[in-house]
Design a protein around this motif. Structure first.
Motif, PDB file in Angstrom:
ATOM      1  N   ALA A   1       5.482  54.215   3.411  1.00 56.41           N
ATOM      2  CA  ALA A   1       4.077  54.504   3.676  1.00 56.41           C
ATOM      3  C   ALA A   1       3.258  53.895   2.705  1.00 56.41           C
ATOM      4  CB  ALA A   1       4.060  55.948   3.457  1.00 56.41           C
ATOM      5  N   ARG A   2       3.777  53.707   1.323  1.00 59.74           N
ATOM      6  CA  ARG A   2       3.074  52.998   0.383  1.00 59.74           C
ATOM      7  C   ARG A   2       2.618  51.537   0.556  1.00 59.74           C
ATOM      8  NH1 ARG A   2       5.352  56.674  -3.543  1.00 59.74           N
ATOM      9  NH2 ARG A   2       7.148  55.233  -3.498  1.00 59.74           N
ATOM     10  N   LEU A   3       3.710  50.998   1.054  1.00 59.06           N
ATOM     11  CA  LEU A   3       3.518  49.432   1.143  1.00 59.06           C
ATOM     12  C   LEU A   3       2.712  49.358   2.752  1.00 59.06           C
ATOM     13  CD1 LEU A   3       7.411  48.609   0.495  1.00 59.06           C
ATOM     14  CD2 LEU A   3       5.227  47.730  -0.750  1.00 59.06           C
ATOM     15  N   ARG A   4       2.722  50.279   3.392  1.00 57.83           N
ATOM     16  CA  ARG A   4       1.991  49.902   4.714  1.00 57.83           C
ATOM     17  C   ARG A   4       0.672  50.070   4.398  1.00 57.83           C
ATOM     18  NH1 ARG A   4      -0.024  53.412   8.180  1.00 57.83           N
ATOM     19  NH2 ARG A   4       1.223  55.268   7.266  1.00 57.83           N
ATOM     20  N   SER A   5       0.161  51.071   3.448  1.00 63.28           N
ATOM     21  CA  SER A   5      -1.289  51.218   3.239  1.00 63.28           C
ATOM     22  C   SER A   5      -1.691  50.129   2.322  1.00 63.28           C
ATOM     23  CB  SER A   5      -1.293  52.553   2.280  1.00 63.28           C
ATOM     24  OG  SER A   5      -2.725  52.799   1.900  1.00 63.28           O
ATOM     25  N   ALA A   6      -0.967  49.609   1.420  1.00 57.14           N
ATOM     26  CA  ALA A   6      -1.183  48.494   0.514  1.00 57.14           C
ATOM     27  C   ALA A   6      -1.507  47.391   1.024  1.00 57.14           C
ATOM     28  CB  ALA A   6      -0.164  48.531  -0.510  1.00 57.14           C
TER      29      ALA A   6
END
Length: 974
Positions: free
Chosen positions: A833-838
């Motif tokens: 989720a963090r990578l997808r947002s970043a």
């Protein structure tokens, strides 16, 4: 497909025995059900009449009258969206067989049969039952077969039958009448698609050890049980359920109740397992759940009679990602049993982390389903924020096991009572499980969040009239910030002025009285009134009279305290004072307001503001005494003061800010900025509340400040104001950045306090966002080290979101492609989720456009994440116009594939339009609405109206405030 289903002799005998026992109770149940429906037709003590202005006025208008009686509407029962009141289900026998491999046409399907036992409440020659997207096996040319429970009673024959697609019904016209008081059986056999649409009975896919795996799961709320089997799919239509699941050998099956037996059998030459579950408690269809998977689980030590298990992908369980959820579940269940003074109603609590799940979680009774990010916590890769989310979501869903499941709303217009209650007590349950986190203070964020929506002219009351909530899209639209966050805020306010022990005592009385039944919200007021009628509690009016003003009219007041005269007044607060409020109010937008306050640091006796204006000489300040109202932000209202008191409070912030309670410092910032947007106070007065922040070290005031300053970033990051704004925020943030750099030994350690860890994130995030050189270099260095050695990530999980976004924004294609590879390979949901947002943080338009295309490709971005991915791109100032063009161009596809039943779909419109502040953007938004009327907007309809209203308000605010803000910032940023 009935011929494939095997029924053992023992099970058949058990069924006959159950039927005999049921005969004794069914008639009694029908009488109770009929009385319950009659009782619920009008809430006790009435409700305020439209236009009433007297505090003691009582009501002659029933806010619960159904649309079928309140308006002429369609003439045929099957053209109405509400079921007739002629039949009531008692018990369902359901067998379902999901195929986890595609058929020859490449489709995943499920087959099933169902028998519903129902009682006739009124003579009728019509059976109407919900069914959607099911193909039926015909019985003598019709979709269902009718039988009487008592063979001695003649049964009418089905004369004609059809599927009414618009209202999602199976309709059976009989050649004679069903008789009131008699019990009948309706049998169906059907087939449906086990689609990947995240609704009803659906499929989810994931890859483990290089192998793609498929599971079958369900999401019935609010109107999707009808996609799994024919049913009376309304919350008041409670029944018991006996479930049988047929599934591939080597997989396991779960449902709401405990497994009774499982055996290996053959159907049509196919070896399968057949799992039978115990009959459920009496419950609503939207709480039913089935899962077939190859998941693993961990189990509690069962010190109590309740079996507690956490289920997830095998790798997630073996890595310990379910351990934290298991630990806090047992603590929270224990807390709620004491809080409600009622035992947990079931014998087991299964909680399952699903790779594909549209909502955050779903409170299916005894089988709660979650997104992986809401249940799984990896002690190595997950952050403090991830841990808190797991804790609070579990606390929210477990709260529903009593409030919502044991006692259920009668209709969806009162959804707020379910969700608002759970959104409030989740903080109590979480605080019990993690007492050192001071998490109860975080409820202020719920209040702040809903203020932004409830201050719109297009808002709506907590409880709507039933005729406003009929279509499935209208029901889904109720799952919004008003229901959750405003519901939590007003219930917390009620608990505060009653006291928590009295509130809990009333809840216990309510739950015990209505266990396994349905209620309307005034039933809760009645029980709270019973326990409040004591000399120790002094209320100016009844609980119902007080609370109806917060429930039956939209919005909230701004309370103005004039310390020069002692006058205290209230007014309906609107973000845009020029907005036209078309919705009427039964109380002329006047509330009964409980006001807690302090004077120069001394807590004062609470008083009530019962009219538009009142006088209380106690609030008059003399000399340097300051007054602060709404202490602990216990009331759901904003506060304004005369200018002299504002100046005293500003002086106090600069000289001794800790003299003001932490949450009230956050309140002062939030109230000032929003009062300025509404032109109640001067904009520079609001900006001045932030000039003390260089001395502030507490998380909650900083979170409030940054949330409000984010509006300024959104309004100004395309204008000449942005440079001075960046400079000013950098100046205020630098001391906080240096503070955390020092106490963490140059970012090598984690601050010990829960809120300190959050504020460290704020410090780093704002330093990078405002271009602080040290922060930029830090983020790029950490990210480069990770790129050089992908197996060893040097970034602490708390800081990953900020560092990933900053590095991708400062970097180029190489950084983006690396993050995309890491996203594809991530096995921890929170990391994914963090990578997808970043990935949405890049400043390269071509990368953002490519990412938008990925967002609607389920092979690259899961369907559950599509909307949030598009919104993440729109948060980027470079990505906003790209996302807006993308959504307009693909609206029909996005709406039909992602929007029809999604609770989160309204967030797409809100997220994309949050920067809109020009006449051109307003015209584009209005044109978008006109051009897509035929396609529709579903649960985003209200969000679209609110986006138009917000855009108009932004245009006016910018025109009036732009030069003023620029002048002030230019002076302060030096």
């Amino acid at each position: 497909m009935a011929k494939g289903f095997y029924l053992s002799r023992n099970l058949a005998m058990a069924g006959l025995l159950l039927a005999a026992i049921a005969l004794v109770t069914i008639i009694a149940l029908s009488v109770v059900y009929d009385k319950e429906r009659s009782r619920n037709r009008a809430p006790s003590n009435g409700a305020p009449s439209v236009g009433a202005s007297s505090p003691s006025s009582s009501s002659s208008i029933d806010p619960y009258s159904s649309s079928t009686s309140a308006s002429p509407g369609p003439q045929k029962p099957w053209q109405r969206y509400r079921l007739p009141d002629t039949l009531a289900p008692v018990h369902y026998d359901i067998t379902l067989w999901p195929r986890l491999e595609p058929d020859q046409q490449g489709l995943y399907i499920f087959t099933g049969n169902s028998t519903v036992r129902f009682v006739c409440l009124k003579d009728t020659d019509l059976i109407i039952i919900h069914a959607n997207k099911l193909n039926f096996t015909l019985f003598q040319g019709h979709e269902a077969r009718l039988k009487a429970l008592d063979p001695a009673h003649p049964v009418p024959q089905v004369q004609s039958s059809w599927l009414q697609e618009e209202t999602e019904y199976l309709v059976l016209q009989l050649d004679g009448a069903l008789k009131a008081g008699r019990v009948y059986l309706l049998e169906t056999q059907f087939k449906g698609e086990l689609a990947d649409d995240l609704e009803g009975f659906y499929r989810s896919q994931y890859t483990e050890d290089g192998v793609q795996k498929v599971l079958a799961t369900s999401q019935m709320q609010a109107t999707f049980a009808r996609k799994a089997f024919p049913c009376f799919d309304e919350p008041a239509m409670k029944a018991t359920f006996s479930v049988v699941l047929i599934h591939p050998q080597g997989t396991g099956a779960l449902s709401n109740s405990k497994q009774m037996e499982s055996s290996r059998v053959e159907f049509d030459g196919i070896p399968v397992s057949r799992t039978t579950f115990e009959p459920t408690k009496r419950m609503s269809t939207y709480l039913l759940a089935f899962i077939v998977s190859g998941f693993s689980f961990i189990e509690g030590d069962q010190e109590t009679d309740v079996q507690v298990r956490i289920w997830a992908r095998h790798q997630a369980i073996t890595e310990g990602q379910g351990d934290y959820a298991l630990n806090v579940t047992e603590a929270i269940l224990n807390f709620y049993e004491h809080y409600y003074n009622t035992s947990y109603p079931l014998s087991k609590s299964d909680q399952v982390a699903l790779p594909d799940f549209n909502a955050g979680a779903m409170e299916n009774w005894g089988l709660i389903t979650y997104r992986e990010t809401a249940l799984l916590y990896d002690p190595v890769a997950s952050s403090t924020g991830n841990k808190e989310r797991v804790l609070t979501v579990i606390a929210h869903e477990l709260a529903h096991m009593w409030f919502g499941n044991l006692v259920t709303l009668r209709w969806w217009n009162d959804l707020w009572l379910n969700e608002g209650f759970a959104s409030y007590v989740e903080y109590l349950g979480a605080d019990h499980a993690e007492p050192t986190w001071d998490i109860k203070e975080h409820i202020i964020f719920e209040v702040r969040k809903v203020f932004a929506v409830d201050a719109l002219a297009s808002s709506h009351p907590l409880s709507r009239r039933e005729e406003e909530v009929n279509r499935p899209s209208e029901i889904t639209e109720m799952f919004n910030t008003i229901s959750y966050s405003k519901g939590a805020a007003v219930l917390r306010m009620l608990s505060e002025f009653l006291s928590e022990p009295v509130f809990a005592k009333g809840l216990s009385s309510y739950l015990n009285m209505f266990a396994f039944n349905n209620t309307v919200y005034t039933d809760l007021w009645d029980h709270l009134q019973l326990v409040s009628d004591t000399p120790s509690i002094s209320l100016p009016h009844s609980v119902q009279d007080i609370m109806n003003r917060w429930v039956l009219q939209m919005g909230f007041p701004v309370v103005t305290v004039d310390t020069r005269t002692g006058q205290v007044s209230q007014q309906h607060f609107l973000n845009d004072p020029q907005a036209v409020v078309e919705r009427g109010s039964p109380f002329n937008y006047t509330w009964f307001v409980p006001i807690k306050w302090i004077k120069s640091g001394v807590e004062q006796e609470q008083f009530w503001l019962l009219k538009k204006t009142g006088i209380d000489s106690r609030v008059i300040a003399t000399g340097d005494q300051w007054v602060l109202a709404n202490t602990n932000v216990s009331g759901y209202f904003r506060v304004n003061y005369d200018l002299e008191n504002w100046e005293r409070l500003l002086h106090l912030l600069h000289t001794d800010h800790q003299a003001i309670p932490t949450v009230n410092r956050a309140q002062l910032l939030d109230d000032a900025f929003n009062l300025a947007r509404a032109k109640v106070i001067n904009t520079t007065l609001a900006l001045r509340t932030t000039s003390y922040l260089s001395k502030e070290r507490d998380y909650i005031p900083w979170a409030s400040a940054l949330s409000n300053l984010n509006y300024y970033f959104l309004m100004f990051d395309r204008t000449e104001v942005y440079g001075p704004l960046q400079g000013y925020i950098r100046k205020q943030t630098l001391p906080l950045f240096e503070y955390y750099r020092t106490i963490t030994a140059n970012w090598a350690r984690v601050p010990p306090g829960h809120n300190d860890q959050y504020n460290q994130i704020n410090a780093l995030n704002m330093a990078c966002n405002t271009g602080l050189k040290d922060c930029k270099e830090l983020a790029l260095r950490w990210f480069s080290e990770w790129m050089a050695d992908p197996e060893r990530n040097p970034i602490h999980p708390n800081l990953k979101s900020t560092v990933y976004c900053s590095a991708i924004a400062f970097g180029g294609t190489e950084e983006w492609d690396f993050a995309w590879r890491m996203f594809q390979n991530a096995t921890v949901a929170t990391e994914s989720a963090r990578l997808r947002s970043a990935l949405a943080c890049t400043k390269a338009p071509w990368l953002l456009n490519r990412y938008l295309q990925y967002s609607i490709d389920p092979t690259k971005i899961r369907k559950q994440d599509s909307v949030s991915t598009i919104v993440a791109v729109a948060r980027n100032v470079v990505g906003m116009p790209l996302a807006w063009n993308f959504v307009r161009e693909n609206w029909s596809y996005i709406f039909n594939n992602y929007g029809r039943g999604s609770f989160s779909f309204s967030g797409l419109i809100t997220g994309i339009t949050q920067r809109f502040s020009t006449e051109f953007e307003l015209k584009e938004l209005e044109r978008f609405k006109e051009q897509n009327l035929q396609v529709g907007f579903g649960s985003a309809s209200l969000a679209l109206e609110q986006a138009i209203e917000n855009t108009r308000a932004n245009i006016r605010w910018l025109a009036e405030s732009r030069s003023q803000v620029l002048d002030w910032l230019s002076g302060e940023a030096k």
